[in-house]
Write a protein that holds these residues in place. Structure first.
Motif, PDB file in Angstrom:
ATOM      1  N   ALA A  69       0.811  -1.215   0.000  1.00  0.00           N
ATOM      2  CA  ALA A  69       0.000   0.000   0.000  1.00  0.00           C
ATOM      3  C   ALA A  69       0.848   1.270   0.000  1.00  0.00           C
ATOM      4  N   ASP A  72       3.408   4.201  -4.736  1.00  0.00           N
ATOM      5  CA  ASP A  72       2.617   5.191  -5.456  1.00  0.00           C
ATOM      6  C   ASP A  72       2.281   4.643  -6.845  1.00  0.00           C
ATOM      7  N   LEU A  73       1.029   4.283  -7.065  1.00  0.00           N
ATOM      8  CA  LEU A  73       0.640   3.701  -8.347  1.00  0.00           C
ATOM      9  C   LEU A  73       0.698   4.718  -9.486  1.00  0.00           C
ATOM     10  N   ARG A 184      -3.078  -5.290  -5.838  1.00  0.00           N
ATOM     11  CA  ARG A 184      -3.512  -3.906  -5.636  1.00  0.00           C
ATOM     12  C   ARG A 184      -3.679  -3.190  -6.972  1.00  0.00           C
ATOM     13  N   ILE A 185      -2.773  -3.438  -7.911  1.00  0.00           N
ATOM     14  CA  ILE A 185      -2.883  -2.827  -9.241  1.00  0.00           C
ATOM     15  C   ILE A 185      -4.160  -3.286  -9.926  1.00  0.00           C
ATOM     16  N   GLU A 186      -4.468  -4.575  -9.826  1.00  0.00           N
ATOM     17  CA  GLU A 186      -5.678  -5.111 -10.440  1.00  0.00           C
ATOM     18  C   GLU A 186      -6.932  -4.467  -9.843  1.00  0.00           C
ATOM     19  N   GLU A 187      -6.899  -4.194  -8.538  1.00  0.00           N
ATOM     20  CA  GLU A 187      -8.054  -3.583  -7.890  1.00  0.00           C
ATOM     21  C   GLU A 187      -8.204  -2.105  -8.244  1.00  0.00           C
ATOM     22  N   SER A 188      -7.099  -1.468  -8.658  1.00  0.00           N
ATOM     23  CA  SER A 188      -7.128  -0.027  -8.927  1.00  0.00           C
ATOM     24  C   SER A 188      -7.195   0.309 -10.409  1.00  0.00           C
ATOM     25  N   VAL A 189      -6.677  -0.567 -11.256  1.00  0.00           N
ATOM     26  CA  VAL A 189      -6.567  -0.292 -12.688  1.00  0.00           C
ATOM     27  C   VAL A 189      -7.232  -1.429 -13.458  1.00  0.00           C
TER      28      VAL A 189
END
Length: 227
Positions: A69, A72-73, A184-189
């Protein structure tokens, strides 16, 4: 009724004989197999070990989730791009770059290229949520049988995470962190954006980064014109 009375009286006079079985001298009554303490002791040990492992991995998972977490995505879209020099006819005269890359939107990436990348790198890209557990187990078994690394198990999302944040260490912790970061990337992008970022960032060899630079370097045409 009168006919039944004699029969009933006869039944009353019947005596039942009870047979008592006496075990021979020295005979020991054996307990059922499931009542033996030698069965419950290993079961209890296994249960304790499983409980300890669940607690341990829960703690490790919470730590890795918290560490993932912190990334920074926004850096997923921060890529080195070449400065293109064109002549007065708008033809490319030269380029200045650290990484030879020219980013293009998803709409300019041909479907054939996307399908080829999915087929080679991650056949379950559109089904998984960042990592492929069965793929990792399968690759681990193949590598174990071969005695060396023959097959990787990183999904496209994991590769994007590794290349975007320079997660290069060959450690168990890094691999687990990569999995949590990919989740996390999959959940955000969305999948489409992940594919766009991947094909713009990945190294295609020959000093060429991204699909556009690779298409121009290898085939002398734009990525959208690839068949």
């Amino acid at each position: 009724m009168e006919r039944l009375l004699p029969t009933f009286r006869g039944l009353q006079s019947v005596k039942t004989n009870t047979i008592h079985l006496v075990p021979p001298p020295g005979y020991r009554l054996r307990r059922p197999w499931y009542s033996s303490p030698w069965l419950y002791v290993p079961v209890a040990i296994v249960a304790v070990l499983i409980t300890a492992l669940v607690i341990y991995f829960s703690i490790v998972g919470a730590d890795l989730r918290a560490e993932a977490a912190t990334f920074d995505l926004g850096k997923l879209e921060q890529m080195e791009s070449a400065s293109v020099i064109v002549d007065r006819n708008n033809k490319i005269f030269g380029q200045i770059y650290v990484e030879n890359r020219e980013t293009v939107p998803y709409e300019q990436l041909p479907r054939d290229l996307i399908n080829a990348v999915v087929a080679v790198e991650d056949t379950k890209f559109y089904q998984h949520r960042g990592y492929d557990l069965f793929g990792m187990v399968r690759a681990a078994l193949k590598n174990l049988v071969a005695g060396h690394v023959r097959q990787g198990a990183s999904t496209i999302t994991q590769q994007l995470a590794r290349n975007s944040f320079s997660l290069k260490e060959k450690t168990f912790h890094r691999k687990l962190l990569e999995i949590f970061l990919a989740r996390r990337i999959e959940e955000s992008v969305g999948k489409q954006k992940i594919m766009e970022l991947y094909l713009n960032r990945i190294y295609f060899g020959g000093g060429l980064y991204g699909a556009e630079a690779a298409a121009r370097g290898y085939f002398g045409k734009s990525a959208r014109d690839l068949s």
